[in-house]
Design a protein around this motif. Structure first.
Motif, PDB file in Angstrom:
ATOM      1  N   THR B  81       0.835  -1.201   0.000  1.00 49.93           N
ATOM      2  CA  THR B  81       0.000   0.000   0.000  1.00 49.93           C
ATOM      3  C   THR B  81       0.870   1.253   0.000  1.00 49.93           C
ATOM      4  O   THR B  81       0.649   2.174  -0.790  1.00 49.93           O
ATOM      5  CB  THR B  81      -0.907   0.019   1.246  1.00 49.93           C
ATOM      6  OG1 THR B  81      -1.435  -1.279   1.438  1.00 49.93           O
ATOM      7  CG2 THR B  81      -2.019   1.013   1.089  1.00 49.93           C
ATOM      8  N   ILE B  82       1.871   1.249   0.892  1.00 54.98           N
ATOM      9  CA  ILE B  82       2.749   2.423   0.964  1.00 54.98           C
ATOM     10  C   ILE B  82       3.438   2.644  -0.376  1.00 54.98           C
ATOM     11  O   ILE B  82       3.459   3.758  -0.913  1.00 54.98           O
ATOM     12  CB  ILE B  82       3.801   2.231   2.076  1.00 54.98           C
ATOM     13  CG1 ILE B  82       3.115   2.127   3.431  1.00 54.98           C
ATOM     14  CG2 ILE B  82       4.792   3.389   2.078  1.00 54.98           C
ATOM     15  CD1 ILE B  82       4.054   1.790   4.562  1.00 54.98           C
ATOM     16  N   SER B  83       3.979   1.545  -0.945  1.00 53.38           N
ATOM     17  CA  SER B  83       4.757   1.730  -2.174  1.00 53.38           C
ATOM     18  C   SER B  83       3.852   2.153  -3.328  1.00 53.38           C
ATOM     19  O   SER B  83       4.258   2.961  -4.157  1.00 53.38           O
ATOM     20  CB  SER B  83       5.508   0.454  -2.520  1.00 53.38           C
ATOM     21  OG  SER B  83       4.617  -0.575  -2.824  1.00 53.38           O
ATOM     22  N   THR B  84       2.618   1.623  -3.388  1.00 60.31           N
ATOM     23  CA  THR B  84       1.706   2.031  -4.464  1.00 60.31           C
ATOM     24  C   THR B  84       1.393   3.516  -4.350  1.00 60.31           C
ATOM     25  O   THR B  84       1.436   4.251  -5.347  1.00 60.31           O
ATOM     26  CB  THR B  84       0.395   1.225  -4.409  1.00 60.31           C
ATOM     27  OG1 THR B  84       0.710  -0.143  -4.271  1.00 60.31           O
ATOM     28  CG2 THR B  84      -0.415   1.430  -5.654  1.00 60.31           C
ATOM     29  N   THR B  85       1.096   3.972  -3.121  1.00 58.12           N
ATOM     30  CA  THR B  85       0.785   5.380  -2.929  1.00 58.12           C
ATOM     31  C   THR B  85       1.941   6.261  -3.403  1.00 58.12           C
ATOM     32  O   THR B  85       1.756   7.187  -4.194  1.00 58.12           O
ATOM     33  CB  THR B  85       0.533   5.654  -1.426  1.00 58.12           C
ATOM     34  OG1 THR B  85      -0.280   4.611  -0.915  1.00 58.12           O
ATOM     35  CG2 THR B  85      -0.125   6.983  -1.225  1.00 58.12           C
ATOM     36  N   PHE B  86       3.144   5.929  -2.939  1.00 54.84           N
ATOM     37  CA  PHE B  86       4.288   6.742  -3.308  1.00 54.84           C
ATOM     38  C   PHE B  86       4.561   6.672  -4.809  1.00 54.84           C
ATOM     39  O   PHE B  86       4.885   7.683  -5.426  1.00 54.84           O
ATOM     40  CB  PHE B  86       5.529   6.297  -2.527  1.00 54.84           C
ATOM     41  CG  PHE B  86       5.648   6.987  -1.216  1.00 54.84           C
ATOM     42  CD1 PHE B  86       6.142   8.273  -1.143  1.00 54.84           C
ATOM     43  CD2 PHE B  86       5.243   6.355  -0.060  1.00 54.84           C
ATOM     44  CE1 PHE B  86       6.234   8.914   0.075  1.00 54.84           C
ATOM     45  CE2 PHE B  86       5.336   6.997   1.164  1.00 54.84           C
ATOM     46  CZ  PHE B  86       5.831   8.277   1.233  1.00 54.84           C
ATOM     47  N   VAL B  88       2.469   6.168  -7.254  1.00 52.93           N
ATOM     48  CA  VAL B  88       1.488   6.963  -8.000  1.00 52.93           C
ATOM     49  C   VAL B  88       1.817   8.443  -7.878  1.00 52.93           C
ATOM     50  O   VAL B  88       1.881   9.167  -8.881  1.00 52.93           O
ATOM     51  CB  VAL B  88       0.057   6.671  -7.482  1.00 52.93           C
ATOM     52  CG1 VAL B  88      -0.919   7.690  -8.036  1.00 52.93           C
ATOM     53  CG2 VAL B  88      -0.362   5.271  -7.858  1.00 52.93           C
ATOM     54  N   LEU B  89       2.078   8.891  -6.643  1.00 57.40           N
ATOM     55  CA  LEU B  89       2.366  10.319  -6.433  1.00 57.40           C
ATOM     56  C   LEU B  89       3.603  10.740  -7.216  1.00 57.40           C
ATOM     57  O   LEU B  89       3.609  11.769  -7.899  1.00 57.40           O
ATOM     58  CB  LEU B  89       2.567  10.593  -4.938  1.00 57.40           C
ATOM     59  CG  LEU B  89       1.299  10.512  -4.095  1.00 57.40           C
ATOM     60  CD1 LEU B  89       1.612  10.797  -2.639  1.00 57.40           C
ATOM     61  CD2 LEU B  89       0.263  11.499  -4.613  1.00 57.40           C
ATOM     62  N   THR B 139       8.182  -2.452   0.870  1.00 54.92           N
ATOM     63  CA  THR B 139       7.942  -1.163   0.211  1.00 54.92           C
ATOM     64  C   THR B 139       9.000  -0.915  -0.861  1.00 54.92           C
ATOM     65  O   THR B 139       8.682  -0.599  -2.009  1.00 54.92           O
ATOM     66  CB  THR B 139       7.988  -0.027   1.247  1.00 54.92           C
ATOM     67  OG1 THR B 139       7.092  -0.330   2.293  1.00 54.92           O
ATOM     68  CG2 THR B 139       7.622   1.284   0.610  1.00 54.92           C
ATOM     69  N   TYR B 177      -6.190  13.771 -15.071  1.00 57.51           N
ATOM     70  CA  TYR B 177      -7.142  12.848 -14.484  1.00 57.51           C
ATOM     71  C   TYR B 177      -8.253  12.445 -15.439  1.00 57.51           C
ATOM     72  O   TYR B 177      -8.993  11.526 -15.163  1.00 57.51           O
ATOM     73  CB  TYR B 177      -7.664  13.355 -13.119  1.00 57.51           C
ATOM     74  CG  TYR B 177      -8.655  14.481 -13.135  1.00 57.51           C
ATOM     75  CD1 TYR B 177     -10.007  14.231 -13.348  1.00 57.51           C
ATOM     76  CD2 TYR B 177      -8.246  15.790 -12.883  1.00 57.51           C
ATOM     77  CE1 TYR B 177     -10.917  15.266 -13.326  1.00 57.51           C
ATOM     78  CE2 TYR B 177      -9.144  16.820 -12.874  1.00 57.51           C
ATOM     79  CZ  TYR B 177     -10.483  16.553 -13.100  1.00 57.51           C
ATOM     80  OH  TYR B 177     -11.383  17.576 -13.087  1.00 57.51           O
TER      81      TYR B 177
END
Lengths: 259, 261
Positions: B81-86, B88-89, B139, B177
């Motif tokens: 989850t952490i790595s996906t969030t980062f 994407v950002l 991560t 988007y």
């Protein structure tokens, strides 16, 4: 010699090298003033490890190198044979490919204790795991490469009444080579990593063993040394195969493997 | 159009049933083969226990297995989850600013080629022998395939569509988007397929070197204690977990790709 070429080569090599040296000097300075955390040794301490005990490095690098290359060779032979068989016999194509995918997606090193159970506690365990960890790119490269020949080219060979062997020699093999070498290149670091992780489970010599001993005795310079050796070994495997690729293939270098 | 859609959906359903039945059949085939190897060659139980015994071992050690598995899956899921969030950002930031991308891409490539076996020990020195190390290793291991795929996806946008957006006077955010993210979605799922398997692997590896709780450590310990049945049970569970992750992410990827096809 082309000036622009020389310039770009200079900026490709010299610039990263300069940044690296700058970082190392900065780290050493920070360490000198005790500004680095305790688990980051100064670069000089790591180098001194090699200097004070050269046998430590050689006696651990050589076993890992041997296991990784033995596993890599076995995997290469099996993968090329299986890949050719899959292309030759249509019925076997799906099963062989899926088997490769399965081995690749399963955490194969998780089965290391199992393999150790059946094969004993010698280097053969690490060799087997290095082979299993590196097989997939080579299998994919062989299968994709042997199928890359154009239907029209095959037809031409047929019209010229080439034998099966001639078709293989003049059409299929040269067409497959770029894909196979690309697969071999990707597989080289995974063989090294497979061997090292398998050494964590049980080995008395090797980079993985050195790493584990150093970790459990909090010998930070040795941990960093083993990490550096890991990276160096994996990178040199990749680099060696890239060189082979560069010199063997002068006609067609850029192919992309399907994952 | 509607007809072809329903036909495709039915096709998908039969494909799903077919792949499930093939999976079950091959599972039964493997179990049979396993039993046959044991009865034909008289393999002693301390090397390779019979499949029935391993299943019983899964039953009796249910509590240990599920506790350790949930530990490993928890670490893997949290890290993912952490790595996906980062990822994407950072991928979006890179698309928004080319200069940022050019400045940080060499560092990204250098870190990307660092192997798990090399990353894990250093992370352990930083974070000690706890679940934090597992989460961090997961991560880092899963971050780079995601980032690379996302960047490729955001760049894969159709030029004509972007031009149309330009003609409409869309802002960069609207462009992002309304168009780019849709084009990047299949790539995100392809990245998740790679990252998911390496996340489970990373979690188990970091348990090996830290000695913290989890499925990886259970395998290692039962191997050392020569508790063969528990060892085989734990390996089976870990293989099943890995295959489930692989299949779900592949299915999700196919599902998202349908829109493009």
């Amino acid at each position: 010699m082309d000036v622009a070429k020389a310039k770009s080569a200079f900026s490709k090599v010299a610039l990263p090298m300069g940044v690296l040296v700058a970082i190392l000097c900065a780290a050493q300075t920070l360490k000198y003033f005790n500004l680095l955390p305790i688990f980051v040794p100064g670069p000089w301490d790591v180098v001194m490890q090699i200097w004070t005990s050269p046998t430590l490095v050689s006696s651990n690098v050589l076993p890992t190198l041997y296991k990784a290359s033995a596993g890599y060779l076995i995997a290469a032979i099996v993968a090329v044979c299986a890949g050719s068989l899959a292309v030759l016999v249509r019925m076997l194509y799906g099963p062989i490919y899926n088997f490769g995918v399965c081995i690749n997606s399963v955490p194969i090193i998780a089965t290391a204790p199992l393999i150790a159970l059946t094969m004993g506690n010698g280097p053969q365990v690490q060799i087997a795991i290095a082979a299993l960890a590196s097989q997939f790119p080579m299998l994919v490269g062989t299968m994709q490469g042997l199928r890359s020949a154009d239907a029209r080219q095959l037809e031409l060979m047929h019209v010229l009444s080439a034998s099966k062997l001639q078709t293989l020699r003049y059409l299929l093999a040269p067409g497959a080579l770029p894909f196979m070498l690309a697969g071999f290149k990707i597989a080289a670091p995974s063989a090294v990593l497979g061997a090292i992780t398998a050494e964590w489970v049980g080995a008395d010599r090797g980079i993985g063993a050195l790493m584990l001993y150093a970790l459990f005795s909090y010998d930070t310079p040795k941990v960093w040394l083993s990490v550096l050796l890991t990276c160096a070994l994996a990178a040199s495997g990749y680099g060696l195969m890239a060189l082979v690729q560069h010199y063997v293939l002068w006609w067609d270098r850029d192919v992309e493997l399907e994952s | 159009m509607a007809i072809s859609l329903t036909a495709r959906r039915q096709n998908g359903a039969t494909d799903f049933l077919r792949s499930i039945s093939i999976g079950l059949l091959s599972l039964i085939f493997l179990l049979g083969l396993w039993q046959m190897v044991i009865t034909v060659w008289h393999v002693p139980a301390y090397l390779m226990p019979a499949p029935g015994h391993v299943l019983i071992a899964i039953g009796t050690n249910w509590k240990v297995l599920s506790a350790q598995t949930s530990f490993t899956i928890g670490a893997a899921a949290l890290g993912l989850t952490i790595s996906t969030t980062f990822a994407v950002l950072i991928a979006i930031a890179f698309t928004m600013s080319r200069r940022l991308e050019q400045a940080s891409l060499p560092a990204v490539i250098a870190f990307r080629s660092a192997p798990v076996a090399a990353v894990a020990p250093i992370i352990m020195l930083f974070f000690g022998r706890g679940i934090t190390t597992s989460v961090m290793v997961v991560t880092i291991v899963s971050f780079f395939p995601l980032l690379v795929n996302l960047m490729r996806g955001l760049a894969s946008t159709d030029k004509n569509t972007l031009e149309l957006m330009h003609v409409y006077g869309a802002t960069r955010w609207q462009q992002l988007y309304r168009v780019r993210i849709l084009y990047a979605l299949p790539y995100l799922f392809a990245g998740l397929r790679v990252a998911g398997t390496s996340a489970i692997l990373g979690a188990m590896l970091s348990e090996w070197i830290t000695g913290s709780r989890g499925l990886g450590n259970l395998i290692l310990e039962s191997g050392e204690m020569r508790e063969t049945e528990l060892l085989w049970a734990a390996v089976l569970v870990s293989v099943t977990v890995a295959l489930i992750v692989f299949w779900t992410t592949s299915a999700a990827e196919r599902r998202v790709l349908q829109w493009k096809a």
